[in-house]
Design an enzyme around this catalytic site. Structure first.
Site, mmCIF file in Angstrom:
data_model
loop_
_atom_site.group_PDB
_atom_site.id
_atom_site.type_symbol
_atom_site.label_atom_id
_atom_site.label_comp_id
_atom_site.label_asym_id
_atom_site.label_seq_id
_atom_site.Cartn_x
_atom_site.Cartn_y
_atom_site.Cartn_z
ATOM 1 N N SER A 1 28.210 26.325 23.373
ATOM 2 C CA SER A 1 26.782 26.092 23.205
ATOM 3 C C SER A 1 26.367 26.394 21.757
ATOM 4 O O SER A 1 26.963 25.858 20.820
ATOM 5 C CB SER A 1 26.027 26.953 24.226
ATOM 6 O OG SER A 1 24.695 26.584 24.319
ATOM 7 N N ASP B 1 26.915 19.194 32.965
ATOM 8 C CA ASP B 1 26.103 19.852 31.939
ATOM 9 C C ASP B 1 25.125 18.827 31.380
ATOM 10 O O ASP B 1 25.513 17.902 30.677
ATOM 11 C CB ASP B 1 27.029 20.375 30.837
ATOM 12 C CG ASP B 1 26.283 21.124 29.732
ATOM 13 O OD1 ASP B 1 25.035 21.120 29.742
ATOM 14 O OD2 ASP B 1 26.957 21.717 28.873
ATOM 15 N N HIS C 1 25.565 23.588 32.474
ATOM 16 C CA HIS C 1 25.891 24.154 31.166
ATOM 17 C C HIS C 1 26.572 25.514 31.316
ATOM 18 O O HIS C 1 27.433 25.871 30.511
ATOM 19 C CB HIS C 1 24.599 24.289 30.350
ATOM 20 C CG HIS C 1 24.824 24.709 28.930
ATOM 21 N ND1 HIS C 1 25.673 24.043 28.072
ATOM 22 C CD2 HIS C 1 24.318 25.737 28.210
ATOM 23 C CE1 HIS C 1 25.673 24.637 26.886
ATOM 24 N NE2 HIS C 1 24.867 25.673 26.944
#
Lengths: 382, 382
Positions: free
Chosen positions: A157, A324, A357
């Site tokens: 991320s 995600d 995610h």
């Protein structure tokens, strides 16, 4: 509570705080005269100092990536599934360094720290940070540890954004770059979610325009709502459905019943929001989401990601997860395409997962195996 | 400002308020002694009273579905694209009835109305409502208008839920049911977004536990955040990207610049939140999202949608939009499958659109044509 730690655990770890007295020039044009970084390390630095692996954390992460601070701890660090003896980030081979980024709220210099010029907490006056500021401060950390070149810089991320920036800013200082569930910049929708979360915080009257510490209060409610927004978007719709469905807390759907918290998912979200708002700093949340929003890998390279990545010289592993939707596989494929365009060595895997995610944090068999496979190919020698 | 109205506009319209003195028993077990519904009608009721079309509104909708209240109005009613002479809901053929639902904040009895027992606004004490309560009050409205059977009951989103409930509760009172961008119940993720929006409202200190009117204040900030959350989720990610991209308001991405509102999409969202929070009622928002969460078409039919729809006797049109991720096409297909399973006549169209859930409100060529085609097949005679 583990009586003894598992064989593949790094076990008890103790954070260290490092002081940096050399001023750090920031992207915003301001300078941090001095700062502290809190770090943890796992494994042993080899004599060549060539087996270092840097872990870059995401929005709500910190330095505590693996192991336990106390024997009584119920939960290990946030990436314990992947860091330890025999795990993909193998502490038998690598010297793993994990830090709390500047601007954080877990020990590194940030909005909660004292501004030496005023003697008061920085609060909202803490300088705005960009991903490149973190990367620069991490390079200083590498210098301090005597690590001229990382075996790998790894992040998921927002952490993946740092890893990519490392590859462009310090091409000679890393041999591998592992970018998980990330993107070269945020989508408009992502920015919109972040802005809504910030609005939730900033419109809480207890935010006091960021000076809540001075006002001896805290925008807990706003931060809780911000976290709830984030949390929904880190999960997949299907995953949430499977976990909570439309289940009713009271166990019955009695005609007309209308509890304040009725659906299981509501109770779960409120709990998540509450826990987070008690442990995180509101100014840090704003600062970190802003860094996310502003990150744009190729902006200064004529918006051409191929041109950007042409500056890199390391090898890349890029990983995405099917469900995600905040950092969709499509965004990872853009990274891969740019890397191929720039003639760089890249491996890419899209991992089937129902966890949205958040998958990048979770133990998922295929993800574990491919990550492990890749890391076994990462040499501990320069 | 239209000097004269377009030929296909219903032109100037005047809402009417109807009083109902007969008590209405609600699903929550409480009773509304009396209530008012504000409505608009377009077109003329035929002597048989068989050409009535009922429009059911969605979360933030109201009775003003078409035409203009004043010559100076810049914007027509919310579904003006589809209601008017020669349009799909053709006012040359149909007598169109649009109402503000009970619990609303645009004239019908709701949290802002005076509770006759206290002489104060109902506020948070307004009874909790379910979709079936709206349908029952709409049936009363039909009685009042002398309409024994609607030619069609039509709604999008939460409105589609009302239309489906009509088909089960009053199978003999409608010949067609048009369900657009809807679902037989909300997904867990949808409930989660609604709950986060409610939390944003309820944690605003100006909410005063729902008694903000008594406290002479208003939870504007909380409602604005709630709307921002909703708004993002009603648009598609791609649509937002195309509309706003990562464009910077200041026009430059000057190093270190950090305006309070920097990205165009932030400015847009804040504006949407502000406008909405000035015109909507916080208790109504909570009440309507709760009705959405609780709606579960088949719950009382052994959770079997085929069994549920076996009670219907009308024909159905079901429409979904490709990029609608809050009421995804998949959810519409579930409706269609249940209808087929129950051996009902159903037409289904999945319309290509980049506008997410909001598509159902917008003029989209294929949607317009298929809706028009279907409605031309709706007889004005019983």
């Amino acid at each position: 509570m583990p009586e003894t730690f598992a064989k593949d655990s790094v076990g008890l770890v103790t954070p260290q705080t490092l002081h940096f007295d050399e001023p750090l020039m920031l992207a915003c044009g301001r300078e941090l005269e001095s700062y502290e970084l809190v770090i943890e390390t796992y494994g042993t630095l080899n004599p060549e100092k060539s087996n270092g692996v840097l872990i870059c954390h995401a929005l709500s992460g910190n330095h505590h990536a693996a192991g336990y601070h106390r024997v009584e701890d119920r939960k290990p660090g946030w990436w314990d599934s992947y860091i330890g003896p025999g795990k993909p980030i193998d502490t038998n081979r690598f010297f793993v360094v994990s830090l709390n980024n500047l601007g954080g709220c877990h020990g590194s210099t940030g909005p909660r720290s004292i501004n030496p010029q005023t003697g008061q907490p920085w609060g909202k006056d803490f300088p705005k940070l960009r991903v490149r500021d973190w990367v620069h401060s991490q390079a200083r950390l590498a210098d301090r540890l005597g690590i001229e070149q990382w075996a790998a810089v790894i992040g998921g991320s927002l952490g993946g954004m740092q890893a990519m920036r490392w590859a462009l800013e310090y091409p000679d200082r890393l041999r591998h770059c592992v970018v998980i569930a990330s993107a070269m910049n945020l989508t408009t929708q992502n920015i919109a979610f972040n802005e809504t979360a910030r609005q939730a915080i900033m419109s809480d009257p207890k935010f006091h325009d960021g000076d809540y510490t001075l006002a001896d209060t805290y925008p807990k409610d706003g931060l809780a709502v911000a976290r709830m927004i984030g949390h929904i978007t880190y999960l997949s719709g299907d995953g949430m459905g499977q976990k909570f469905g439309r289940e009713i807390r009271s166990g019955s759907f009695q005609r007309g019943q209308d509890e304040p918290v009725e659906f299981q998912v509501e109770s779960y979200l409120r709990y998540q929001g509450d826990v987070f708002s008690e442990s995180f700093d509101a100014n840090t949340y704003i600062l970190m989401t802003r860094a996310l929003d502003y990150f744009d890998l190729a902006r200064e390279y004529d918006d051409d990601p191929i041109q950007a990545f042409s500056h890199a010289s390391c090898r890349f592993l890029v990983v995405s997860f099917t469900t995600d939707w905040r950092f969709a596989p499509e965004r990872s494929r853009e990274i891969v395409e740019a890397l191929i365009g720039a003639d760089k060595a890249v491996s890419y895997a899209e991992v089937e997962s129902e966890y949205g995610h958040d998958a990048f944090l979770l133990p998922i068999d295929r993800y574990y195996r491919l990550f492990n496979e890749y890391m076994q190919g990462v040499s501990t020698h320069q």
